[in-house]
Design an enzyme around this catalytic site. Structure first.
Site, mmCIF file in Angstrom:
data_model
loop_
_atom_site.group_PDB
_atom_site.id
_atom_site.type_symbol
_atom_site.label_atom_id
_atom_site.label_comp_id
_atom_site.label_asym_id
_atom_site.label_seq_id
_atom_site.Cartn_x
_atom_site.Cartn_y
_atom_site.Cartn_z
ATOM 1 N N GLY A 18 0.829 -1.196 0.000
ATOM 2 C CA GLY A 18 0.000 0.000 0.000
ATOM 3 C C GLY A 18 0.863 1.245 0.000
ATOM 4 N N VAL A 22 -0.775 6.999 3.879
ATOM 5 C CA VAL A 22 0.254 6.663 4.871
ATOM 6 C C VAL A 22 1.463 6.013 4.193
ATOM 7 C CG1 VAL A 22 0.747 5.470 7.040
ATOM 8 C CG2 VAL A 22 -1.560 6.331 6.609
ATOM 9 N N GLY A 23 1.205 5.018 3.330
ATOM 10 C CA GLY A 23 2.309 4.304 2.671
ATOM 11 C C GLY A 23 3.194 5.250 1.870
ATOM 12 N N LYS A 111 -6.145 -1.196 12.098
ATOM 13 C CA LYS A 111 -6.910 -1.482 13.325
ATOM 14 C C LYS A 111 -8.085 -2.401 13.079
ATOM 15 C CE LYS A 111 -7.662 2.571 11.364
ATOM 16 N NZ LYS A 111 -7.247 3.958 11.329
ATOM 17 N N GLU A 135 1.837 0.327 16.323
ATOM 18 C CA GLU A 135 1.644 1.617 17.003
ATOM 19 C C GLU A 135 0.736 2.568 16.216
ATOM 20 O OE1 GLU A 135 2.931 2.926 20.239
ATOM 21 O OE2 GLU A 135 1.167 4.006 19.534
ATOM 22 N N ASP A 207 -14.341 2.590 13.319
ATOM 23 C CA ASP A 207 -12.898 2.804 13.475
ATOM 24 C C ASP A 207 -12.542 2.968 14.956
ATOM 25 O OD1 ASP A 207 -10.192 3.739 12.144
ATOM 26 O OD2 ASP A 207 -10.678 5.250 13.645
ATOM 27 N N LYS A 211 -10.331 0.532 17.586
ATOM 28 C CA LYS A 211 -9.243 1.055 18.424
ATOM 29 C C LYS A 211 -9.516 0.764 19.904
ATOM 30 C CE LYS A 211 -8.037 4.627 15.081
ATOM 31 N NZ LYS A 211 -8.404 5.951 14.559
HETATM 32 N N1 LIG Z 1 -4.958 7.853 6.832
HETATM 33 C C1 LIG Z 1 -4.765 7.888 8.151
HETATM 34 O O1 LIG Z 1 -4.786 8.952 8.796
HETATM 35 C C2 LIG Z 1 -4.494 6.627 8.897
HETATM 36 C C3 LIG Z 1 -4.076 6.721 10.239
HETATM 37 C C4 LIG Z 1 -3.837 5.540 10.969
HETATM 38 C C5 LIG Z 1 -4.022 4.327 10.363
HETATM 39 N N2 LIG Z 1 -4.437 4.263 9.061
HETATM 40 C C6 LIG Z 1 -4.581 2.948 8.458
HETATM 41 O O2 LIG Z 1 -3.554 2.789 7.491
HETATM 42 C C7 LIG Z 1 -4.000 1.959 6.426
HETATM 43 C C8 LIG Z 1 -3.845 2.697 5.100
HETATM 44 O O3 LIG Z 1 -4.608 3.886 5.141
HETATM 45 P P1 LIG Z 1 -4.431 5.022 4.016
HETATM 46 O O4 LIG Z 1 -5.202 6.187 4.522
HETATM 47 O O5 LIG Z 1 -3.002 5.193 3.647
HETATM 48 O O6 LIG Z 1 -5.236 4.340 2.796
HETATM 49 P P2 LIG Z 1 -5.172 4.704 1.246
HETATM 50 O O7 LIG Z 1 -6.499 4.288 0.676
HETATM 51 O O8 LIG Z 1 -4.705 6.083 1.030
HETATM 52 O O9 LIG Z 1 -4.049 3.712 0.668
HETATM 53 C C9 LIG Z 1 -4.267 2.338 0.462
HETATM 54 C C10 LIG Z 1 -3.186 1.782 -0.455
HETATM 55 O O10 LIG Z 1 -3.400 0.368 -0.568
HETATM 56 C C11 LIG Z 1 -3.244 -0.018 -1.928
HETATM 57 N N3 LIG Z 1 -4.023 -1.215 -2.200
HETATM 58 C C12 LIG Z 1 -5.362 -1.376 -2.086
HETATM 59 N N4 LIG Z 1 -5.704 -2.640 -2.448
HETATM 60 C C13 LIG Z 1 -4.562 -3.267 -2.765
HETATM 61 C C14 LIG Z 1 -4.257 -4.571 -3.222
HETATM 62 N N5 LIG Z 1 -5.214 -5.485 -3.420
HETATM 63 N N6 LIG Z 1 -2.956 -4.891 -3.496
HETATM 64 C C15 LIG Z 1 -1.987 -3.973 -3.306
HETATM 65 N N7 LIG Z 1 -2.216 -2.717 -2.859
HETATM 66 C C16 LIG Z 1 -3.487 -2.379 -2.608
HETATM 67 C C17 LIG Z 1 -3.721 1.170 -2.734
HETATM 68 O O11 LIG Z 1 -3.168 1.117 -4.052
HETATM 69 C C18 LIG Z 1 -3.178 2.323 -1.880
HETATM 70 O O12 LIG Z 1 -1.844 2.569 -2.263
HETATM 71 C C19 LIG Z 1 -5.442 1.568 6.798
HETATM 72 O O13 LIG Z 1 -5.410 0.365 7.520
HETATM 73 C C20 LIG Z 1 -5.882 2.699 7.710
HETATM 74 O O14 LIG Z 1 -6.901 2.313 8.593
HETATM 75 C C21 LIG Z 1 -4.663 5.381 8.318
HETATM 76 N N1 LIG Z 2 -9.691 7.488 9.937
HETATM 77 C C1 LIG Z 2 -8.900 7.500 11.123
HETATM 78 C C2 LIG Z 2 -7.442 7.514 10.777
HETATM 79 C C3 LIG Z 2 -6.539 7.373 11.981
HETATM 80 O O1 LIG Z 2 -6.619 6.089 12.517
HETATM 81 C C4 LIG Z 2 -9.250 8.715 11.943
HETATM 82 O O2 LIG Z 2 -9.947 9.602 11.448
HETATM 83 O O3 LIG Z 2 -8.867 8.769 13.109
HETATM 84 NA NA NA Z 3 -0.163 5.508 18.047
#
Ligand SMILES: NC(=O)c1ccc[n+]([C@@H]2O[C@H](COP(=O)([O-])OP(=O)(O)OC[C@H]3O[C@@H](n4cnc5c(N)ncnc54)[C@H](O)[C@@H]3O)[C@@H](O)[C@H]2O)c1
Ligand SMILES: N[C@@H](CCO)C(=O)O
Ligand code: NA
Length: 439
Positions: A18, A22-23, A111, A135, A207, A211
Site C-alpha cells: 500500500g 500513509v504508505g 486497526k 503503534e 474505526d 481502536k
Molecule cells: N490515513 C490515516 O490517517 C491513517 C491513520 C492511521 C491508520 N491508518 C490505516 O492505514 C492503512 C492505510 O490507510 P491510508 O489512509 O493510507 O489508505 P489509502 O487508501 O490512502 O491507501 C491504500 C493503499 O493500498 C493499496 N491497495 C489497495 N488494495 C490493494 C491490493 N489489493 N494490493 C496492493 N495494494 C493495494 C492502494 O493502491 C493504496 O496505495 C489503513 O489500515 C488505515 O486504517 C490510516
Molecule cells: N480514519 C482515522 C485515521 C486514523 O486512525 C481517523 O480519522 O482517526
Molecule cells: Na499511536
C-alpha cells in the site's frame, strides 16, 4: 517488472504493502532519512518492493520496486519485514499470516484487522519467532500502544478513555465552533487524508470501536474484539444536541471508554464502548480540536497519564510506522523479539446494559404543576438517582434538563423510554451520556 530489487549487503529488507496516504509518506521518509534510520536501527533499512493496486498510477516510485502482486512479495526470500498500509480485513489477513509463517516480521496500521484477528496474527508471529508491531493503528503518531505494552506492563491499568478518531473529532469541532455542516466537513476530512477509504467507518464509530478493542486488549491483558465493543457513531448528533450542550457550558465528543469494572463481590470484568459524550468545556478533552487525539490512562501506581497529538494523516501516521520499523530492525540486529500477546487475564466482557454510565436528558415539557414530579418519579421507578435539574420557561412550555448520577446503562435507557411516553412530555430533545463532572 521485477518484484524485488537487488539486496544491499546486511540490510533489513522491507516489503511495503500500500502506497496511499500513509504508505506514500513511509516510502518518502524511508528514502529521505535512510542514513539516519540506518544509524538508529544499527543496520540499513531499505525498500525491497512496494505492492499497490495499480503500479501504473505511481510514476513517483522506482518502477523496479513496484508490483501488484502483494501475495508473492510478502513471502519473497528477499524480504525481512512486511509493512502493511492497505487496510481492510481480506485479503490482507491472508497476506500477513503468510508473511508471519514465513518468518517475516509485520508492522501494520490496520486497526480493523487487529481488532478482529490479532489472536491469529500473534499466534503466527509466536510460532515463527517474528515481531508484530502496530503503534500506528491507534491514535496515529501518539506513542500509546508501546506505553501500554511496555512502559506500563508493571502496573494495573483501570481505565483508558479518550478521543481516538480524528475524522469525527474534526467534524464535531467544526460543527461546534462554526456551525459548519456535517457533509461538507466530512468531505474536507477525506481530502486531508484523515478519513478511512469508506468514511462510514469513521462516522458510524467502527474505526473508534476497533481502536477501543485494541486498547482494552492491551490495557487489561484480555482478548477484546470489535464485536465486544458497544458502538454508537456521530450520525445522530444534531445541531440541537450541540446547542443544548453549549447552553450548559458543555460540548460533545466521540469517546472510546475502556474500563476495568469490579462488582460488589470483587469479580472483575472489562467494559469497552464508543459513543458521543457530553463533557464540560473545562474538561481537558473539550479543548482537543481538529483531527487531534487525546487519551487518558489511569493506573493504580502511575495515577493519571495523558497522551495527546496528531491522530490521523499521512505524515503523523508514518512517524509511528517508522518507529515500529526501527524497533523490528533493532530486534533483528540483536536476535531478540518485541513484546508478544499478553492475554493471560482473560477477563469477561461486561454488556453495555450493565455498564455504569450517567445521562444528560433534555426535555420539552408542559409548563404546569406536577410535571417535574412525574418526570422525577420515572427516574425513581428505575432506580436512577438524579444529580441536577434545571428548568427554564419557553412560552407555554418548559425546558427541563436532568443530569443523573451513575446507573446501569439499561436502567437509564428504559427511564428515557418511559419519559418519552408521558403525556406531559412534548419532546425528548436530546439524550446523551456525560463524563467528567462531579454531580
Ligand atoms: N490515513 C490515516 O490517517 C491513517 C491513520 C492511521 C491508520 N491508518 C490505516 O492505514 C492503512 C492505510 O490507510 P491510508 O489512509 O493510507 O489508505 P489509502 O487508501 O490512502 O491507501 C491504500 C493503499 O493500498 C493499496 N491497495 C489497495 N488494495 C490493494 C491490493 N489489493 N494490493 C496492493 N495494494 C493495494 C492502494 O493502491 C493504496 O496505495 C489503513 O489500515 C488505515 O486504517 C490510516
Ligand atoms: N480514519 C482515522 C485515521 C486514523 O486512525 C481517523 O480519522 O482517526
Ligand atoms: Na499511536
Amino acid at each position: 517488472m521485477n518484484t524485488v530489487a537487488a539486496p544491499q549487503e546486511g540490510a533489513i529488507r522491507v516489503a511495503l504493502l500500500g502506497c496511499g496516504t500513509v504508505g506514500g509518506e513511509v516510502a518518502r521518509l524511508l528514502t529521505e532519512q535512510a542514513g539516519e534510520l540506518a544509524a538508529r536501527a544499527g543496520v540499513p533499512v531499505e525498500l525491497a518492493g512496494i505492492a499497490v493496486r495499480r503500479p501504473d498510477k505511481h510514476p513517483e516510485l522506482p518502477p523496479e520496486l513496484l508490483t501488484a502482486d502483494a501475495e508473492k512479495l510478502v513471502t519473497s526470500d528477499e524480504v525481512d519485514v512486511v509493512v502493511e498500509l492497505v487496510g481492510g480485513i481480506e485479503p490482507v489477513r491472508g497476506w500477513l499470516l503468510a508473511a508471519l509463517k514465513a518468518g517475516k516480521s509485520v508492522v501494520t496500521a490496520n486497526k480493523a484487522l487487529l481488532a478482529e484477528h490479532s489472536a491469529d496474527l500473534f499466534e503466527a508471529a509466536d510460532a515463527a519467532g517474528a515481531d508484530l508491531y502496530f503503534e500506528a493503528a491507534v491514535a496515529g503518531a501518539i506513542p500509546l500502544l508501546r506505553p501500554l505494552r511496555e512502559s506500563l506492563a508493571g502496573d494495573r491499568i483501570t481505565r483508558v478513555m479518550g478521543i481516538v478518531n480524528g475524522t469525527t473529532n474534526f467534524i464535531l469541532s467544526a460543527m461546534d465552533s462554526s456551525g459548519a455542516g456535517y457533509a461538507e466537513t466530512l468531505d474536507e476530512a477525506s481530502r486531508l487524508g484523515y478519513a478511512e477509504a469508506d468514511p462510514t467507518a469513521d462516522v458510524d464509530g467502527y474505526d473508534a470501536a476497533s481502536k477501543a478493542a485494541i486498547l482494552a486488549s492491551l490495557a487489561f491483558h484480555t482478548r477484546v474484539t470489535a464485536s465486544d465493543v458497544h458502538r454508537e457513531g456521530i450520525a445522530d448528533v444534531t445541531a440541537a444536541d450541540l446547542a443544548a450542550a453549549r447552553m450548559l457550558g458543555r460540548t460533545v465528543k466521540l469517546l472510546a471508554i475502556c474500563e476495568r469494572v469490579t462488582d460488589d463481590d470483587g469479580v472483575e470484568s472489562v467494559s469497552a464502548r464508543v459513543h458521543p459524550v457530553m463533557i464540560p468545556r473545562s474538561h481537558q478533552l473539550a479543548g482537543v480540536g481538529g483531527a487531534f487525539n487525546a487519551v487518558y490512562v489511569e493506573a493504580d501506581a502511575a495515577g493519571e497519564l495523558m497522551f495527546y497529538g496528531q491522530g490521523a494523516g499521512g505524515s503523523p501516521t508514518a512517524s509511528a510506522v517508522l518507529g515500529d520499523l526501527v524497533a523490528v530492525a533493532r530486534n533483528r540486529v540483536v536476535g531478540g523479539r518485541g513484546p508478544r500477546e499478553s492475554a493471560h487475564a482473560a477477563l469477561p466482557v461486561r454488556p453495555m446494559g450493565q455498564t455504569p454510565t450517567r445521562y444528560h436528558v433534555s426535555l420539552s415539557v408542559a409548563d404546569r404543576a406536577g410535571v417535574l414530579a412525574q418526570v422525577a418519579q420515572a427516574f425513581a421507578d428505575h432506580g436512577v438517582s438524579i444529580a441536577a435539574v434545571r428548568q427554564s420557561d419557553v412560552g407555554d412550555r418548559a425546558s427541563l434538563v436532568v443530569v443523573t448520577h451513575q446507573a446501569p446503562d439499561a436502567a437509564l435507557e428504559s427511564t428515557v423510554d418511559e419519559i418519552g411516553r408521558l403525556d406531559v412530555v412534548h419532546e425528548v430533545v436530546s439524550v446523551m451520556r456525560v463524563e467528567g463532572e462531579d454531580q
